[in-house]
Scaffold this motif. Structure first.
Motif, PDB file in Angstrom:
ATOM      1  N   LEU B  34       0.832  -1.199   0.000  1.00  0.00           N
ATOM      2  CA  LEU B  34       0.000   0.000   0.000  1.00  0.00           C
ATOM      3  C   LEU B  34       0.872   1.256   0.000  1.00  0.00           C
ATOM      4  CD1 LEU B  34      -2.962   0.854   0.149  1.00  0.00           C
ATOM      5  CD2 LEU B  34      -2.757   0.901   2.628  1.00  0.00           C
ATOM      6  N   ASP B  35       1.932   1.200   0.787  1.00  0.00           N
ATOM      7  CA  ASP B  35       2.868   2.321   0.869  1.00  0.00           C
ATOM      8  C   ASP B  35       3.480   2.602  -0.501  1.00  0.00           C
ATOM      9  OD1 ASP B  35       4.457   4.236   2.395  1.00  0.00           O
ATOM     10  OD2 ASP B  35       6.146   2.924   1.952  1.00  0.00           O
ATOM     11  N   HIS B  38       0.897   4.170  -2.627  1.00  0.00           N
ATOM     12  CA  HIS B  38       0.620   5.517  -2.132  1.00  0.00           C
ATOM     13  C   HIS B  38       1.716   6.491  -2.556  1.00  0.00           C
ATOM     14  CE1 HIS B  38      -0.922   8.626   0.502  1.00  0.00           C
ATOM     15  NE2 HIS B  38       0.266   8.733   1.073  1.00  0.00           N
ATOM     16  N   ARG B  39       2.963   6.017  -2.541  1.00  0.00           N
ATOM     17  CA  ARG B  39       4.074   6.887  -2.909  1.00  0.00           C
ATOM     18  C   ARG B  39       4.010   7.298  -4.368  1.00  0.00           C
ATOM     19  NH1 ARG B  39       9.855   5.132  -0.951  1.00  0.00           N
ATOM     20  NH2 ARG B  39       9.007   3.081  -0.508  1.00  0.00           N
ATOM     21  N   ASN B  41       1.340   8.057  -5.674  1.00  0.00           N
ATOM     22  CA  ASN B  41       0.091   8.809  -5.678  1.00  0.00           C
ATOM     23  C   ASN B  41      -1.103   7.998  -6.149  1.00  0.00           C
ATOM     24  OD1 ASN B  41       1.309  11.193  -4.734  1.00  0.00           O
ATOM     25  ND2 ASN B  41       2.082  11.577  -6.806  1.00  0.00           N
ATOM     26  N   THR B  43      -3.846   4.475  -5.332  1.00  0.00           N
ATOM     27  CA  THR B  43      -4.491   3.821  -4.201  1.00  0.00           C
ATOM     28  C   THR B  43      -4.984   2.467  -4.666  1.00  0.00           C
ATOM     29  OG1 THR B  43      -6.186   3.961  -2.515  1.00  0.00           O
ATOM     30  CG2 THR B  43      -6.754   4.855  -4.676  1.00  0.00           C
ATOM     31  N   ASP B  44      -5.130   1.562  -3.736  1.00  0.00           N
ATOM     32  CA  ASP B  44      -5.615   0.231  -4.072  1.00  0.00           C
ATOM     33  C   ASP B  44      -6.584  -0.216  -2.983  1.00  0.00           C
ATOM     34  OD1 ASP B  44      -6.106  -2.410  -4.559  1.00  0.00           O
ATOM     35  OD2 ASP B  44      -4.046  -2.885  -5.115  1.00  0.00           O
ATOM     36  N   ILE B  48      -6.242  -2.111   1.121  1.00  0.00           N
ATOM     37  CA  ILE B  48      -6.771  -1.591   2.384  1.00  0.00           C
ATOM     38  C   ILE B  48      -7.741  -2.602   2.990  1.00  0.00           C
ATOM     39  CG2 ILE B  48      -8.092   0.270   3.466  1.00  0.00           C
ATOM     40  CD1 ILE B  48      -7.080   2.142   1.330  1.00  0.00           C
ATOM     41  N   LEU B  91      -6.277   8.265   2.906  1.00  0.00           N
ATOM     42  CA  LEU B  91      -4.994   7.716   3.341  1.00  0.00           C
ATOM     43  C   LEU B  91      -3.920   8.800   3.229  1.00  0.00           C
ATOM     44  CD1 LEU B  91      -3.490   5.124   4.216  1.00  0.00           C
ATOM     45  CD2 LEU B  91      -2.944   4.760   1.824  1.00  0.00           C
ATOM     46  N   THR B  92      -3.197   9.012   4.330  1.00  0.00           N
ATOM     47  CA  THR B  92      -2.126  10.011   4.311  1.00  0.00           C
ATOM     48  C   THR B  92      -0.817   9.374   4.760  1.00  0.00           C
ATOM     49  OG1 THR B  92      -2.515  10.594   6.615  1.00  0.00           O
ATOM     50  CG2 THR B  92      -3.736  11.859   4.967  1.00  0.00           C
ATOM     51  N   ASP B  93       0.294  10.092   4.554  1.00  0.00           N
ATOM     52  CA  ASP B  93       1.593   9.614   5.025  1.00  0.00           C
ATOM     53  C   ASP B  93       1.543   9.343   6.527  1.00  0.00           C
ATOM     54  OD1 ASP B  93       2.509   9.904   2.528  1.00  0.00           O
ATOM     55  OD2 ASP B  93       3.845  11.602   2.928  1.00  0.00           O
ATOM     56  N   LEU B  96      -0.249   6.195   7.374  1.00  0.00           N
ATOM     57  CA  LEU B  96       0.602   5.049   7.049  1.00  0.00           C
ATOM     58  C   LEU B  96       1.653   4.842   8.145  1.00  0.00           C
ATOM     59  CD1 LEU B  96       1.186   5.180   3.207  1.00  0.00           C
ATOM     60  CD2 LEU B  96       0.503   3.192   4.530  1.00  0.00           C
TER      61      LEU B  96
END
Lengths: 121, 707
Positions: B34-35, B38-39, B41, B43-44, B48, B91-93, B96
């Motif tokens: 996920l990270d 997310h990095r 930009n 999403t999956d 989650i 979801l934000t840094d 995470l």
């Protein structure tokens, strides 16, 4: 994979009699195991991968053989919606996570007693 | 009637801990993926949701078991993940970070529950829970997504809240809905399902799987996959042309039907209908037969079991004992032949060969069971890299290859700490700051590569970074300063010699200490730990270009390569992991220093010990003129063990000595030597300890006397 839940349930139930506990590893697995016999009770989480607990319940209720089998659903605390849908589909009871082993066992015995009364008396 | 489930049996306890551990690992894997998404930009939602389910399961388990710390953590974490998957919070840094902290927290809490030393909830759990609660959505009525899109009520009835959320989100985003009807053979459903999932995930999102309730056969299950996709029906059908299924687009307006069963409409396209109809539907008459034999064929799909590794050790021990029986059989056959009973001897030998073959198969089988993929330990490292690089504000990419490489379970367990340390070093000492990297023409983002592969009977592990490399002169200065190397001696040091110094205690590759990897404490410990596993570590580093550490490990600890030697008519095995070399010599090359025999080996002084005296062996004949010194090494300490003869190399299974012999010094166990004899395995590390510490003590005593 044999889960802790099953080991714990078995170790508690075996003192009551020769219960047979079958553990399905997924909703599919449950669909596969169901037709193999008559069951006194089905316990299922709502949150399962692929086939969810509501779908499993719906499947049980539509089945000629299993439609009367009591089903206990397990849900999260937060989702009223999931619980409501389960009841509409014909769930017999709910367990909300987190529950203790005692609560699980009480519910199991409760269900079995009810079902037993219906069948034999 | 009440039955209590308190005091779970040891078995249940073990089940709980191994299952909880597995779930935490799954969670960690999901979060790392996920990270990564997310990095970039992205999403999956499925990742989650997977994380949610892992925590949901963990929560259930821990409350059943009575593991309150894990219960509390998972309870609050489940809320946050539920908020995330239902789109209540983005979801934000930061979130995470909190999720990763929770994974670490689970690990710690699990260890504490296992030791059951903790009476009350430790403060770190409370702190974590507070952090988790802070990021959760404010409680309130859940926001009902706009109802301008109608969903068939029969379908809605069996969707979970999450699935409904995904369905609505997809519809709002303008995606089309499709129903894919597939029939799976029960025997191959797992494989079939995986294949379909793989295919479909490329072209859309699977919202849910609905059993159709079509029970015309006990051998198959029919499912509807509800799929959201940006593509249209024709494109989807073309994409799945060679898959055995029926696709139908689900119209947005509700139908009158409440059953949820698809209708044959103008949109319907049948793909290979004949195959669907005839290929997998079995005659209905099997239903009755299936019901009649209840107990016989009840099997779960799961084909794996968890096994305590000690049980495998026990099995391996038995294999060792059987190998000794095998030797006895061969000796018996020889004796029979000697007594003229040729037929019996031949029969027995045939039995022996058969036994030998089966035993070898059994040994291979047990070894195979012990193997686990290195990916298990790599995942933990992924978390470490993420955490440290964040703490230090460095952008780092971890590239892993060969995670599927298999190695002994026990080695994997022990590898975690050394690898962790090396990775910390690489991030902290190796990778430069982004500004520095840019000025020397490197990409701002540093790369750490973790490569694993098998090479013969060994597994190679490489940890490579593209950082500044090791400053050889600084290492050398430090080593001289600490007195590890003489100033004169230092002048002749090659780059390789210098790099070897980083494995000495106290030598660091960096001038000042810090929180992340401390100072200099480490590589010597890493090397010792790797040696204990029978492995070796090499370092290669180019100034300004990067550093590469290479670890060579045996595949298993159950079998070790050993050098067979003879001394005073006895055969012994010395594990090769503790042998650096063997050299021939005669007594003329020996000197006596401080009352201890030594020899000169390539300019350095090597203390030697005569194995026959060390082990108090009696000799019928005098030792040969030309003898051998087997150089055993433990860390930086070396000792030459004098033996009469080198016999050769052999893979052996070490069997522990019985209880009565446990205290015998100098032996690691016994083994079957293949020549129908049992031999003792020499514990070189113990001998080095014993011999060299008495030397040191003796030397100190001598100095004190003269001083």
């Amino acid at each position: 994979m044999r889960s802790f839940v099953r080991t714990a349930l078995e170790s508690a139930l075996h003192r009551l009699g020769p219960f047979e506990i079958l553990e399905a590893t997924s909703g599919f697995d449950a669909l596969r195991l169901l037709p193999r016999g008559h069951w006194d009770l089905v316990i299922s989480d709502i949150n399962m991968p692929d086939i969810n607990g509501l779908e499993l319940l719906s499947f049980v209720r539509r089945s000629d053989v299993h439609r009367a089998t009591p089903v206990v659903l397990i849900s999260t605390q937060s989702s009223d919606k999931d619980r409501q849908r389960g009841l509409t589909l014909g769930a017999n009871a709910y367990l909300v996570k987190p529950f203790t082993s005692q609560q699980l066992l009480d519910e199991v015995l409760n269900m079995l007693e009810k079902a037993g009364a219906g069948h034999h008396d | 009637m009440r039955v209590t489930m308190t005091d779970p049996s040891d078995k249940a306890r073990e089940d709980f801990f191994s299952e909880a551990q597995e779930i935490i690992e799954t969670l960690s894997r999901n979060l790392l993926a996920l990270d990564e998404v997310h990095r970039q930009n992205g999403t999956d939602p499925s990742l989650i949701n997977e994380a949610f389910r892992a925590v949901h399961t963990l929560k259930g388990l821990s409350s059943l078991f009575g593991a309150t710390m894990i219960g509390a953590l998972s309870h609050h974490l489940e809320d946050v993940l539920d908020d995330l998957r239902l789109g209540r919070i983005p979801l934000t840094d930061h979130i995470l970070d909190v999720l990763f902290k929770a994974v670490e927290g689970f690990g710690r809490a699990l260890a504490m529950e296992r030791d059951s030393t903790q009476e009350r909830t430790p403060s770190f759990i409370e702190g974590l829970v507070a952090q988790i609660r802070k990021v959760a959505a404010a409680p309130g009525p859940s926001v009902e997504t706009s109802s301008e899109y109608d969903i068939e009520p029969g379908l809605l009835a069996v969707l979970t809240e999450y699935e409904e959320h995904r369905l609505r989100t997809n519809i709002q985003d303008g995606l089309k809905l499709f129903r894919l009807r597939v029939r799976f053979d029960l025997v191959t459903i797992d494989k079939g399902l995986e294949e379909i999932k793989e295919r479909v995930k490329k072209i859309g999102e699977i919202i849910t799987y609905l059993p159709t309730g079509e029970t015309s056969s006990v051998d198959s299950i029919e499912l509807d996959l509800l799929v959201a996709s940006t593509r249209d029906l024709n494109s989807l059908s073309a994409e799945l042309a060679n898959v055995d299924l029926v696709i139908e687009e689900v119209p947005r307006r509700p139908r009158r039907s409440q059953t949820g069963k698809p209708k044959v409409g103008p949109d319907k396209i049948s793909l290979q209908p004949d195959v669907v109809a005839a290929g997998s539907i079995a005659p209905a008459q099997q239903v009755a037969g299936g019901l009649s034999d209840l107990t016989g064929s009840l099997r779960s799909v799961s084909q794996t079991v968890r096994v305590d590794i000690r049980k495998l050790d026990h099995l391996m021990n038995i294999v060792g004992e059987l190998a000794i029986v095998r030797g006895a059989l061969a000796r018996l056959a020889d004796r029979l032949r000697g007594e003229g009973q040729r037929q019996s001897a031949t029969d027995l030998l045939r039995l022996h060969r058969n036994f030998d073959r089966r035993l070898a198969e059994m040994q291979d089988g047990i070894l195979e069971v012990r193997m686990v993929p290195l990916g298990q330990v790599f995942e933990r490292l992924g978390r470490v890299v993420r955490q440290i690089s964040r703490d230090l504000g460095k952008e780092i990419r971890l590239v892993i290859t060969g995670a599927e490489t298999e190695i002994d379970k026990l080695i994997v367990e022990e590898l975690s700490d050394p690898l962790m340390h090396m990775i910390r070093n690489a991030i902290d000492h190796g990778i430069e700051s982004a500004e520095r990297r840019l000025t020397v023409g490197k990409p701002a983002m540093g790369t750490i590569a973790l490569n694993a592969f098998q090479k013969g009977n060994h597994v190679m592990l490489e940890i490579e970074d593209d950082g500044r490399g090791i400053d050889g002169q600084a290492v050398l200065r430090r080593a001289v300063q600490l007195g590890k190397v003489g100033g004169e001696e230092a002048k002749d040091f090659t780059r390789a010699d210098i790099l070897g110094l980083i494995f000495l205690p106290g030598v660091s590759t960096r001038e000042e200490a810090n929180d992340v990897s401390g100072r200099g404490v480490g590589m010597d410990v890493v090397k010792t730990n790797i040696s204990k596993l029978g492995g070796v570590i090499d370092v290669h580093s180019d100034d300004g270009i990067g550093t590469k550490m290479t670890i060579t490990l045996p595949i298993t600890l159950a079998i070790v390569s050993a050098l067979l030697i003879r001394v005073a008519d006895n055969t012994f095995a010395i594990p090769l992991a503790s042998v650096s070399e063997a050299i021939g010599f005669d007594d003329a090359g020996l000197r006596v220093v401080d009352g201890r025999e030594v020899m000169t080996l390539r300019g350095t002084t090597l203390p030697i010990a005569r194995l026959d005296r060390l082990l108090s062996l009696s000799r019928s004949t005098s030792p040969p003129r030309r003898q051998y010194a087997v150089v055993a090494a433990l860390g930086a300490r070396r000792l030459g063990l004098v033996v009469d003869q080198l016999v050769g190399q052999q893979d052996i299974i070490i069997k522990p000595l019985g209880k009565s012999l446990n205290d015998v010094r100098g032996f690691a166990g016994a083994t079957e030597l293949g020549d129908q004899h049992v031999g003792l395995v020499i514990d070189a590390a113990a001998l080095i300890d014993e011999v060299l510490s008495t030397t040191d003590a003796g030397a100190r005593a001598a100095r004190l006397t003269y001083g």
